[in-house]
Design an enzyme around this catalytic site. Structure first.
Site, PDB file in Angstrom:
ATOM      1  CB  CYS A 125      -9.615  23.467  19.942  1.00 37.93           C
ATOM      2  SG  CYS A 125     -10.284  24.730  18.774  1.00 37.93           S
ATOM      3  CD  GLU A 126      -7.031  16.912  20.265  1.00 34.89           C
ATOM      4  OE1 GLU A 126      -6.303  16.086  20.827  1.00 34.89           O
ATOM      5  OE2 GLU A 126      -8.163  16.600  19.813  1.00 34.89           O
ATOM      6  N   GLY A 156       0.820  -1.232  -0.132  1.00 43.19           N
ATOM      7  CA  GLY A 156      -0.004   0.012  -0.159  1.00 43.19           C
ATOM      8  C   GLY A 156       0.813   1.294  -0.228  1.00 43.19           C
TER       9      GLY A 156
HETATM   10  N1  LLP Z   1      -1.944  -6.155   4.268  1.00 42.41           N
HETATM   11  C1  LLP Z   1      -2.522  -6.050   5.160  1.00 42.41           C
HETATM   12  C2  LLP Z   1      -3.129  -7.236   5.834  1.00 42.41           C
HETATM   13  C3  LLP Z   1      -2.404  -4.881   5.933  1.00 42.41           C
HETATM   14  O1  LLP Z   1      -3.090  -4.996   7.004  1.00 42.41           O
HETATM   15  C4  LLP Z   1      -1.754  -3.817   5.608  1.00 42.41           C
HETATM   16  C5  LLP Z   1      -1.656  -2.743   6.330  1.00 42.41           C
HETATM   17  C6  LLP Z   1      -1.318  -3.834   4.281  1.00 42.41           C
HETATM   18  C7  LLP Z   1      -1.388  -5.243   3.565  1.00 42.41           C
HETATM   19  C8  LLP Z   1      -0.541  -2.913   3.546  1.00 42.41           C
HETATM   20  O2  LLP Z   1       0.686  -2.294   4.218  1.00 42.41           O
HETATM   21  P1  LLP Z   1       1.509  -1.181   3.858  1.00 42.41           P
HETATM   22  O3  LLP Z   1       2.301  -1.904   2.223  1.00 42.41           O
HETATM   23  O4  LLP Z   1       0.982  -0.082   3.255  1.00 42.41           O
HETATM   24  O5  LLP Z   1       2.722  -0.968   4.658  1.00 42.41           O
HETATM   25  N2  LLP Z   1      -2.086   4.078   9.102  1.00 42.41           N
HETATM   26  C9  LLP Z   1      -0.915   3.490   9.443  1.00 42.41           C
HETATM   27  C10 LLP Z   1      -0.552   1.956   8.857  1.00 42.41           C
HETATM   28  C11 LLP Z   1      -1.454   0.961   9.035  1.00 42.41           C
HETATM   29  C12 LLP Z   1      -1.172  -0.234   8.182  1.00 42.41           C
HETATM   30  C13 LLP Z   1      -2.287  -1.209   8.000  1.00 42.41           C
HETATM   31  N3  LLP Z   1      -2.287  -2.361   7.392  1.00 42.41           N
HETATM   32  C14 LLP Z   1       0.134   4.559   8.894  1.00 42.41           C
HETATM   33  O6  LLP Z   1      -0.464   5.533   8.723  1.00 42.41           O
HETATM   34  O7  LLP Z   1       1.425   4.527   9.220  1.00 42.41           O
END
Ligand code: LLP
Length: 421
Positions: free
Chosen positions: A346-347, A277
């Site tokens: 506001c935090e 991702g």
């Molecule tokens: N596959 C599964 C089962 C996942 O849970 C995730 C991400 C991905 C693939 C993709 O991971 P990536 O390639 O994007 O690292 N909100 C957080 C990141 C949460 C990731 C959740 N799962 C941030 O902003 O760093």
């Protein structure tokens, strides 16, 4: 390759000047480079080319349909984690056989949506989930293809909130119980076991944890095959990190990652599925914001910008670092100052950076938050009754608004006064 560069002192996204977009769309807004998105996807796809593989973009990172269609047209499948993501992927034209469904808490309704519309596989994470999926599939007269996500208990060496492969995390089934759980799945009617799934965390900056996990997957593949299971797919998850700072972090490249995959599991004759991702969209997007006030505190200078924690939650939530750069490059003799870059919410948590050196800023100047493409727009909220901000995509010398800024009325009109009012 950077698709956000300066020309004569002004920052451009590909061939479009960012102040021009800001003038037309208003600030703040998210801005994606379609060339960068495609470039990152192709890097990944090419790195894996010597293996039978399929990339499933983890659309939780950024799920605008313009991004999905762009990647799908280039050959990406989608990794979805909710009925909503499934529906979005389908709306963007992605066929069911190119969608994998991950997540610990799939509901019956979500399973029905995916089974009804077509799905390549469910990545199942627990026995109760297996049981429910079996029931749903039988009721619908279908057979659900499943992989089972194992938890290898390895330390991904990343932020605790985005680590998923240790035994204390809620994800997957303990690898020690894998044989038992695969046997149970094989016995359940309506399910067809097709492989193993693993995902150990996000923003991984070292290969070692992947190596440990994939070795365990290879070993398990042999054991499960000996038990009589067909293991034809290995879903190896996502998580490859990106560089958030100009200087220090140098995560592994897709080539290095792919070489490791080849070494650890390449000999097993399985189709390799990967779910990146952040790597695809993280550095393909920025957040553009305007300085509202420059405020001198007792011993600090505050740069109060019109973007806030509700628009980009990562610094507040994970202490994440985003480079903040001026859209208009300073003249040579400009002074630099240290600013706390904050939003209007506001935090005190609404702080993007402390003591960040930037050229002297004035109200009305534009700044860009780099590396904001992944987990930016999708994690935004309307906190403080601030409408979600628009998303814009550039391609060459064109730009297009891919999600509009809702009006205040559109935001407020969703409230309904109770009927007893
Ligand atoms: N596959 C599964 C089962 C996942 O849970 C995730 C991400 C991905 C693939 C993709 O991971 P990536 O390639 O994007 O690292 N909100 C957080 C990141 C949460 C990731 C959740 N799962 C941030 O902003 O760093």
């Amino acid at each position: 390759m950077d698709h956000f560069t300066y020309r004569d002192g002004t920052m451009y996204a590909e061939d479009v000047s960012i102040p021009e977009i800001a003038k037309s769309v208003g600030t703040p807004f998210y801005l994606y480079s379609s060339a960068a998105l495609l470039h990152h996807f192709k890097l990944f796809d090419a790195a894996l080319a010597s293996m039978d593989h399929q990339v499933f973009y983890a659309m939780k990172a950024a799920s605008n349909q313009a991004i999905l269609t762009l990647l799908a047209d280039a050959g990406a499948g989608m990794d979805v984690v909710s009925g909503g993501e499934y529906a979005r992927a389908r709306r963007a034209g992605v066929p069911g056989e190119l969608i994998v469904f991950s997540g610990v808490g799939k509901t019956r309704a979500e399973m029905e949506i995916a089974l009804g519309g077509g799905i390549r596989q469910f990545n199942v994470e627990s026995e109760p989930e297996m049981q429910v999926l079996s029931e749903v599939a039988i009721k619908m007269g279908q057979v659900a293809p499943v992989t089972i996500r194992i938890n290898p208990n390895v330390d991904a060496k990343t932020h605790s909130k985005i680590s998923t492969g240790k035994k204390e995390d809620k994800f997957g089934i303990p690898i020690l119980r894998a044989r038992e759980v695969f046997a149970m799945a094989a016995d359940l009617p309506g399910l067809k076991v097709v492989g193993i799934d693993v995902h150990i965390g996000s923003q991984l900056t070292e290969l070692e944890p992947y190596g440990l996990a994939y070795e365990m997957v290879a070993e398990l593949t042999k054991v499960l095959r000996a038990d009589g299971h067909e293991i034809s797919r290995l879903d190896l998850g996502g998580g490859l990190g990106i560089s958030y700072k100009n200087s220090d972090d140098t995560p592994p490249t897709p080539e290095e990652y792919a070489a490791l995959v080849r070494e650890k599991v390449g000999h097993l004759g399985c189709q390799i599925e990967i779910e990146p991702g952040r790597f695809i969209v993280g550095n393909a997007g920025i957040l553009v914001s305007e300085v509202i006030y420059v405020k001198s505190g007792e011993d600090r200078n505050f740069l109060i910008v019109d973007g806030a924690m509700n628009d980009l939650i990562r610094p507040a939530m994970y202490g994440a670092h985003h480079e903040i750069v001026p859209v208009q490059q300073p003249l040579d003799h400009t002074n630099y100052e240290n600013y706390d870059v904050v939003g209007p919410v506001c935090e005190s948590g609404d702080t993007f950076a402390k003591g960040r050196a930037l050229p002297s800023m004035l109200a009305g100047d534009l700044v860009a938050f780099r590396s904001a493409g992944a987990y930016g727009a999708v994690m935004a909220s309307e906190y403080n009754s601030r409408p979600l901000i628009p998303e814009v995509m550039v391609r060459g010398d064109q730009f297009s608004v891919i999600r509009e800024r809702p009006s205040l009325d559109e935001m407020i009109n969703r409230d309904i006064l109770p009927k007893w009012h």
